[in-house]
Write a protein that holds these residues in place. Sequence first.
Motif, mmCIF file in Angstrom:
data_model
loop_
_atom_site.group_PDB
_atom_site.id
_atom_site.type_symbol
_atom_site.label_atom_id
_atom_site.label_comp_id
_atom_site.label_asym_id
_atom_site.label_seq_id
_atom_site.Cartn_x
_atom_site.Cartn_y
_atom_site.Cartn_z
ATOM 1 N N LEU A 1 -29.009 -19.724 -24.799
ATOM 2 C CA LEU A 1 -30.043 -18.729 -25.446
ATOM 3 C C LEU A 1 -29.447 -17.424 -25.633
ATOM 4 N N PRO A 2 -29.956 -16.916 -26.699
ATOM 5 C CA PRO A 2 -29.552 -15.415 -27.042
ATOM 6 C C PRO A 2 -30.365 -14.429 -26.035
ATOM 7 N N ALA B 1 -31.935 -11.821 -26.648
ATOM 8 C CA ALA B 1 -33.013 -11.507 -27.266
ATOM 9 C C ALA B 1 -34.113 -12.606 -26.686
ATOM 10 N N ASN B 2 -34.013 -13.686 -26.683
ATOM 11 C CA ASN B 2 -35.167 -14.608 -26.321
ATOM 12 C C ASN B 2 -35.504 -14.419 -25.031
ATOM 13 N N LEU B 3 -34.994 -13.502 -24.163
ATOM 14 C CA LEU B 3 -35.557 -13.369 -22.563
ATOM 15 C C LEU B 3 -36.897 -12.580 -22.794
ATOM 16 N N PRO B 4 -37.791 -12.917 -22.012
ATOM 17 C CA PRO B 4 -39.085 -12.027 -21.956
ATOM 18 C C PRO B 4 -38.767 -10.902 -21.379
ATOM 19 N N ALA C 1 -41.615 -17.225 -19.963
ATOM 20 C CA ALA C 1 -41.607 -17.844 -21.169
ATOM 21 C C ALA C 1 -41.508 -19.150 -21.010
ATOM 22 N N PHE D 1 -40.092 -22.739 -21.819
ATOM 23 C CA PHE D 1 -39.297 -23.593 -22.679
ATOM 24 C C PHE D 1 -39.496 -25.274 -22.422
ATOM 25 N N SER E 1 -25.675 -13.877 -24.002
ATOM 26 C CA SER E 1 -26.251 -15.107 -24.152
ATOM 27 C C SER E 1 -26.377 -15.744 -22.519
#
Length: 213
Positions: free
Chosen positions: A62-63, A65-68, A75, A77, A192
């Motif tokens: 995951l990038p 940026a996908n982190l909450p 979040a 998944f 990432s």
Amino acid sequence: MTDAGVQTAPGAEAGVPLSRREFLNYLWGASMAVFLAGAGGVTLWFALPRFREGEFGGVFTLPIANLPPPDSPPADFPEGRFWLVNIGDITVQDERQPADYPLEPGVKAIYKVCVHLGCLYKWVPTNDRFECPCHGSKYLKSGSRIDGPARRNLDMFFIEVLDAAGNVLSRTEPRLGSQEGSSVVIPPEAVSLRIDTGRRVSGASNSKPGGGI
Ligand code: FES
């Protein structure tokens, strides 16, 4: 054609009889070939990854940026069956956090299955915690159990944090004095996360009312 009861080697001249010793040698050679082919196949089977990237049991990349954001709700998944949690200072200072499991800021990927009897627990925003509909176990965002019949904290998956060149900057480590995994620090150069859903770290024992050992 051969005489009745006389064997001929594969590729041997027709009519040249095969001795009993030669026949047994050929048989032994053929058996070994079959055995080695089978052993090679088994080795290959275990050497190959069982699960593809991006499917449960395999690795999810995951990038960052996908982190909450830190201290935001977890979040979901669903394809990886985990909640991604970013523990910030507010979560670290949550008074409900059992003293036996002090927290550090960082990220955790928490397995979505309740450690009591395997139901899927839910995030309940109004109570700011996970709750299991089956028998009432309750867990904080950190994964720590605070109530109910479960006897350990939630399980989590192994995480590695990578930079742009693919170097590992930080990873899940066993926490001191506990079998439970740590929060994973996110350095500024991180780009990432690799979450390995084939490597599950069990939550630490926790059975006291209100959470604790
Ligand atoms: S399965 Fe979750 S409390 Fe029993």
